[in-house]
Design a protein around this motif. Structure first.
Motif, PDB file in Angstrom:
ATOM      1  N   ALA A 169       6.883  12.463  -3.311  1.00  0.00           N
ATOM      2  CA  ALA A 169       6.065  11.523  -2.613  1.00  0.00           C
ATOM      3  C   ALA A 169       6.044  10.377  -3.278  1.00  0.00           C
ATOM      4  CB  ALA A 169       4.587  12.133  -2.002  1.00  0.00           C
ATOM      5  N   THR A 170       5.874  10.257  -4.607  1.00  0.00           N
ATOM      6  CA  THR A 170       5.715   9.254  -5.218  1.00  0.00           C
ATOM      7  C   THR A 170       7.013   8.446  -5.527  1.00  0.00           C
ATOM      8  OG1 THR A 170       4.055  10.097  -6.940  1.00  0.00           O
ATOM      9  CG2 THR A 170       5.457   8.294  -7.865  1.00  0.00           C
ATOM     10  N   ALA A 171       8.330   9.311  -5.578  1.00  0.00           N
ATOM     11  CA  ALA A 171       9.565   8.672  -5.415  1.00  0.00           C
ATOM     12  C   ALA A 171       9.739   8.171  -4.094  1.00  0.00           C
ATOM     13  CB  ALA A 171      10.542   9.812  -5.911  1.00  0.00           C
ATOM     14  N   SER A 172       9.399   8.615  -3.014  1.00  0.00           N
ATOM     15  CA  SER A 172       9.646   8.158  -1.710  1.00  0.00           C
ATOM     16  C   SER A 172       9.031   6.784  -1.803  1.00  0.00           C
ATOM     17  CB  SER A 172       9.405   9.046  -0.600  1.00  0.00           C
ATOM     18  OG  SER A 172       7.585   9.195  -0.533  1.00  0.00           O
ATOM     19  N   GLY A 173       7.652   6.640  -2.239  1.00  0.00           N
ATOM     20  CA  GLY A 173       6.906   5.337  -2.235  1.00  0.00           C
ATOM     21  C   GLY A 173       7.307   4.199  -2.887  1.00  0.00           C
ATOM     22  N   ILE A 174       7.990   4.503  -4.196  1.00  0.00           N
ATOM     23  CA  ILE A 174       8.801   3.612  -4.986  1.00  0.00           C
ATOM     24  C   ILE A 174       9.802   3.086  -4.131  1.00  0.00           C
ATOM     25  CG2 ILE A 174      10.217   3.377  -7.124  1.00  0.00           C
ATOM     26  CD1 ILE A 174       8.426   5.311  -8.325  1.00  0.00           C
ATOM     27  N   LEU A 185       0.874  -1.212  -0.124  1.00  0.00           N
ATOM     28  CA  LEU A 185       0.144   0.011  -0.224  1.00  0.00           C
ATOM     29  C   LEU A 185       0.817   1.278  -0.013  1.00  0.00           C
ATOM     30  CD1 LEU A 185      -2.774  -1.137   2.587  1.00  0.00           C
ATOM     31  CD2 LEU A 185      -3.031  -0.726  -0.057  1.00  0.00           C
ATOM     32  N   LEU A 186       2.138   1.258   0.026  1.00  0.00           N
ATOM     33  CA  LEU A 186       3.035   2.327   0.007  1.00  0.00           C
ATOM     34  C   LEU A 186       2.701   3.335  -1.137  1.00  0.00           C
ATOM     35  CD1 LEU A 186       6.550   0.870   1.104  1.00  0.00           C
ATOM     36  CD2 LEU A 186       5.353   3.111   1.915  1.00  0.00           C
ATOM     37  N   MET A 187       2.411   2.783  -2.337  1.00  0.00           N
ATOM     38  CA  MET A 187       2.055   3.661  -3.312  1.00  0.00           C
ATOM     39  C   MET A 187       0.932   4.359  -3.261  1.00  0.00           C
ATOM     40  SD  MET A 187       4.887   3.946  -5.081  1.00  0.00           S
ATOM     41  CE  MET A 187       4.361   5.032  -6.030  1.00  0.00           C
ATOM     42  N   LEU A 188      -0.148   3.681  -2.621  1.00  0.00           N
ATOM     43  CA  LEU A 188      -1.426   4.326  -2.675  1.00  0.00           C
ATOM     44  C   LEU A 188      -1.222   5.460  -1.577  1.00  0.00           C
ATOM     45  CD1 LEU A 188      -4.559   4.469  -2.970  1.00  0.00           C
ATOM     46  CD2 LEU A 188      -4.676   2.606  -1.401  1.00  0.00           C
ATOM     47  N   GLY A 189      -0.453   5.127  -0.643  1.00  0.00           N
ATOM     48  CA  GLY A 189      -0.272   5.972   0.433  1.00  0.00           C
ATOM     49  C   GLY A 189       0.422   7.069   0.245  1.00  0.00           C
ATOM     50  N   ALA A 190       1.469   7.059  -0.874  1.00  0.00           N
ATOM     51  CA  ALA A 190       1.977   8.329  -1.387  1.00  0.00           C
ATOM     52  C   ALA A 190       0.678   9.347  -2.029  1.00  0.00           C
ATOM     53  CB  ALA A 190       3.260   7.887  -2.320  1.00  0.00           C
ATOM     54  N   ARG A 191       0.108   8.612  -2.752  1.00  0.00           N
ATOM     55  CA  ARG A 191      -1.051   9.322  -3.470  1.00  0.00           C
ATOM     56  C   ARG A 191      -2.113   9.974  -2.428  1.00  0.00           C
ATOM     57  NH1 ARG A 191       1.427  10.501  -7.379  1.00  0.00           N
ATOM     58  NH2 ARG A 191       0.850   9.867  -9.340  1.00  0.00           N
ATOM     59  N   LEU A 192      -2.324   9.128  -1.499  1.00  0.00           N
ATOM     60  CA  LEU A 192      -3.429   9.858  -0.411  1.00  0.00           C
ATOM     61  C   LEU A 192      -2.670  10.875   0.454  1.00  0.00           C
ATOM     62  CD1 LEU A 192      -5.956   8.770   0.984  1.00  0.00           C
ATOM     63  CD2 LEU A 192      -4.777   7.702   2.741  1.00  0.00           C
ATOM     64  N   GLY A 193      -1.445  10.952   0.603  1.00  0.00           N
ATOM     65  CA  GLY A 193      -0.741  12.285   1.125  1.00  0.00           C
ATOM     66  C   GLY A 193      -0.997  13.225   0.167  1.00  0.00           C
ATOM     67  N   ASP A 194      -0.680  13.218  -0.898  1.00  0.00           N
ATOM     68  CA  ASP A 194      -0.950  14.141  -2.087  1.00  0.00           C
ATOM     69  C   ASP A 194      -2.079  14.705  -2.084  1.00  0.00           C
ATOM     70  OD1 ASP A 194       1.523  13.943  -2.933  1.00  0.00           O
ATOM     71  OD2 ASP A 194       1.499  12.548  -4.689  1.00  0.00           O
ATOM     72  N   ARG A 195      -3.247  13.873  -1.683  1.00  0.00           N
ATOM     73  CA  ARG A 195      -4.694  14.141  -1.811  1.00  0.00           C
ATOM     74  C   ARG A 195      -5.237  14.903  -0.682  1.00  0.00           C
ATOM     75  NH1 ARG A 195      -9.094  11.446  -4.570  1.00  0.00           N
ATOM     76  NH2 ARG A 195     -11.004  13.164  -4.434  1.00  0.00           N
ATOM     77  N   SER A 219      -1.834  17.702  -4.978  1.00  0.00           N
ATOM     78  CA  SER A 219      -2.616  17.395  -6.039  1.00  0.00           C
ATOM     79  C   SER A 219      -3.861  17.049  -5.543  1.00  0.00           C
ATOM     80  CB  SER A 219      -1.955  16.237  -7.039  1.00  0.00           C
ATOM     81  OG  SER A 219      -2.985  15.877  -7.839  1.00  0.00           O
ATOM     82  N   ALA A 220      -4.991  17.311  -6.252  1.00  0.00           N
ATOM     83  CA  ALA A 220      -6.338  16.819  -6.073  1.00  0.00           C
ATOM     84  C   ALA A 220      -6.670  15.829  -6.866  1.00  0.00           C
ATOM     85  CB  ALA A 220      -7.503  18.013  -5.997  1.00  0.00           C
ATOM     86  N   ARG A 221      -5.736  15.128  -7.649  1.00  0.00           N
ATOM     87  CA  ARG A 221      -6.060  14.155  -8.532  1.00  0.00           C
ATOM     88  C   ARG A 221      -6.685  13.131  -8.019  1.00  0.00           C
ATOM     89  NH1 ARG A 221      -0.749  13.109 -11.882  1.00  0.00           N
ATOM     90  NH2 ARG A 221       0.112  13.218  -9.808  1.00  0.00           N
ATOM     91  N   ALA A 257      -3.932   9.313 -13.707  1.00  0.00           N
ATOM     92  CA  ALA A 257      -3.136   9.643 -12.430  1.00  0.00           C
ATOM     93  C   ALA A 257      -2.666   8.302 -12.085  1.00  0.00           C
ATOM     94  CB  ALA A 257      -3.889  10.106 -11.190  1.00  0.00           C
ATOM     95  N   PRO A 258      -1.409   7.778 -12.818  1.00  0.00           N
ATOM     96  CA  PRO A 258      -0.633   6.975 -12.808  1.00  0.00           C
ATOM     97  C   PRO A 258       0.207   6.823 -11.525  1.00  0.00           C
ATOM     98  CG  PRO A 258       0.269   8.372 -14.288  1.00  0.00           C
ATOM     99  CD  PRO A 258      -0.911   8.755 -13.987  1.00  0.00           C
TER     100      PRO A 258
END
Length: 459
Positions: free
Chosen positions: A387-392, A61-71, A194-196, A252-253
């Motif tokens: 945040a995406t890079a940190s998730g990766i 869930l790390l990548m989803l977690g990164a997106r959630l923080g962005d959101r 981001s609000a994507r 929103a990849p």
């Protein structure tokens, strides 16, 4: 100015502690796993689920977690995650069955996955445009993560000896509440990037793929479940292919090609994988050898791993200086070489505590070097995709832990090194970890450094 500096380093400290607790919780139960399983009546299948549940959800869930923080905002994401982590810890402390204990570990892992990317994103923001401050903050972050994985063995063994394994989870419940108070007090709010949309389809496929890898790799290490493990790895490959197709078409990849195409991100991600694959895998193997083959107590075997945790700090401090003068890839190469050498040192007499301590110290120093370099490489990108890079890079580290541990245990099991007569040494598996670290070091020595984001000068 001094007061502003104190606020910055207070924020950095609290964010590094979030990383420390979340990563430590991956390994904190390993030295007491047999006792936990006996208390809740878990069978052999339950052992796999309890041992891997946290890592499955953390890595998946790390990548989803990164997106959630962005959101929703990074501090808000961390605080919500700490609340969920505390709930999972409380559930584990009260667990009386395999199902409840496994569920609790999965909840904890999911909470960690949503906290860590946001914490790293905030850490790189609170230091502003000061490159030296950012380098020191990243060194602290990497030291916290690297020391945490090794410290879990010691903390779990020590606490369990004092008051039983349930005390571990009661303690984590309290720690989560204290961390939330620190984050509220010391960290400034950082606006969401981001609000994507969250790309839930891609997140579900990526999570499923990573979880299948973790469970499949773990089952491969168990003679009775190797067939199932192989099937799960095949299924993981199929799911990840579907993810790649879905993510490419998404607006929103989760894994933007622009980020994955950066050499520093690829190199940092690869280094993070080998860091944890060799050190966590070897530490788990050595812990099992000391307890199963030599009959050492969980506390004594955990204490043997202590130099690994301590020397990580020294290695991280050295890396913060080296990366200002040398390419991150070459600092990672140096660190991996120390890891390989540290694993080789005790092989002539693996039952010797002085030799084990010396080897673990060298490996810990190397882990500190390479962890700082890999994190610095992977996150040296423009602020938007950080945040995406940190998730990766964190996903790669978690996969390294799972796959490295499973591979070494599979080798040891196939060679009869952990099920043979007393004092059988897992020489083949142990040597494999050392060779992999040395080969990775050689590869990074020859790797052409990427062209990271240009350093920002202090104003």
């Amino acid at each position: 100015m001094a007061r502003a500096g104190a606020r910055v380093w207070g924020a950095v400290l609290s964010l590094c502690l979030v990383q420390f607790v979340d990563v430590m919780s991956v390994t904190i139960v390993l030295t007491v796993l047999p006792r936990m399983l006996d208390d809740v009546g878990a069978g052999s299948s339950g052992r796999t689920l309890v041992a891997t549940g946290y890592a499955m959800f953390f890595g998946g869930l790390l990548m989803l977690g990164a997106r959630l923080g962005d959101r929703i905002g990074y501090r808000r994401c961390i605080l919500a995650s700490l609340a969920v982590f505390a709930a999972g810890s409380l559930l584990a402390a009260l667990a009386e069955s395999t199902l409840v204990l496994t569920s609790a570990r999965c909840v904890q892992g999911a909470a960690a996955a949503t906290a860590v990317p946001s914490a790293l994103r905030m850490l790189t923001s609170v230091t502003g445009d000061d490159d030296r401050a950012r380098a020191r903050a990243l060194a602290g972050w990497s030291a916290a993560g690297a020391a945490a994985g090794a410290s879990g063995f010691l903390v779990g063994g020590t606490v369990a000896e004092i008051g039983g394994w349930r005390l571990i989870f009661w303690g984590l419940t309290i720690v989560a509440a204290l961390l939330a108070a620190l984050v509220i007090t010391l960290t400034p709010p950082v606006a969401a990037e981001s609000a994507r949309t969250l790309n839930l389809t891609g997140a579900a496929l990526l999570t499923a793929g990573v979880m299948l890898i973790v469970v499949g790799a773990t089952l491969l290490g168990e003679p009775a479940h190797r067939g199932a493990g192989a099937l799960l790895l095949v299924a993981a490959a199929a799911v990840l292919v579907l993810f790649a197709l879905a993510d490419r078409r998404s607006g929103a990849p989760l894994l933007p090609r622009a980020v994955l195409g950066l050499p520093q991100v690829r190199h940092g991600t690869a280094a993070a994988f080998f860091n944890t694959a060799t050190t966590t895998g070897a530490a788990t193997l050595i812990t099992l050898y000391l307890q199963v083959s030599l009959g050492w107590s969980s506390l004594k075997s955990a204490a043997t791993i202590l130099p690994l945790s301590v020397l990580v700090i020294a290695g991280s401090a050295a890396a913060a200086l080296l990366i200002a003068r040398r390419a991150g890839e070459h600092v990672s190469a140096l660190g991996l070489a120390f890891i390989g050498a540290g694993l080789i040192v005790p092989l002539p007499r693996p039952e010797s505590m002085p030799l084990l301590g010396l080897g673990m110290a060298a490996a810990g120093f190397g882990l500190g070097l390479s962890s700082v370099a890999s994190t610095s490489l992977a996150t040296d990108v423009p602020e938007g995709p950080r945040a995406t890079a940190s998730g990766i890079v964190n996903t790669s580290a978690q996969l390294g832990s799972a796959i490295g541990t499973a591979a070494l245990l599979l080798i040891a099991s196939a060679a009869g090194e952990l099920s043979g007569p007393a004092e059988t040494t897992p020489v083949l598996a142990w040597t494999t970890a050392a060779i992999v670290a040395c080969l990775a070091a050689a590869a990074f020595t020859r790797t052409r450094p990427g062209q990271p984001e240009r350093p920002r000068r202090r104003s």
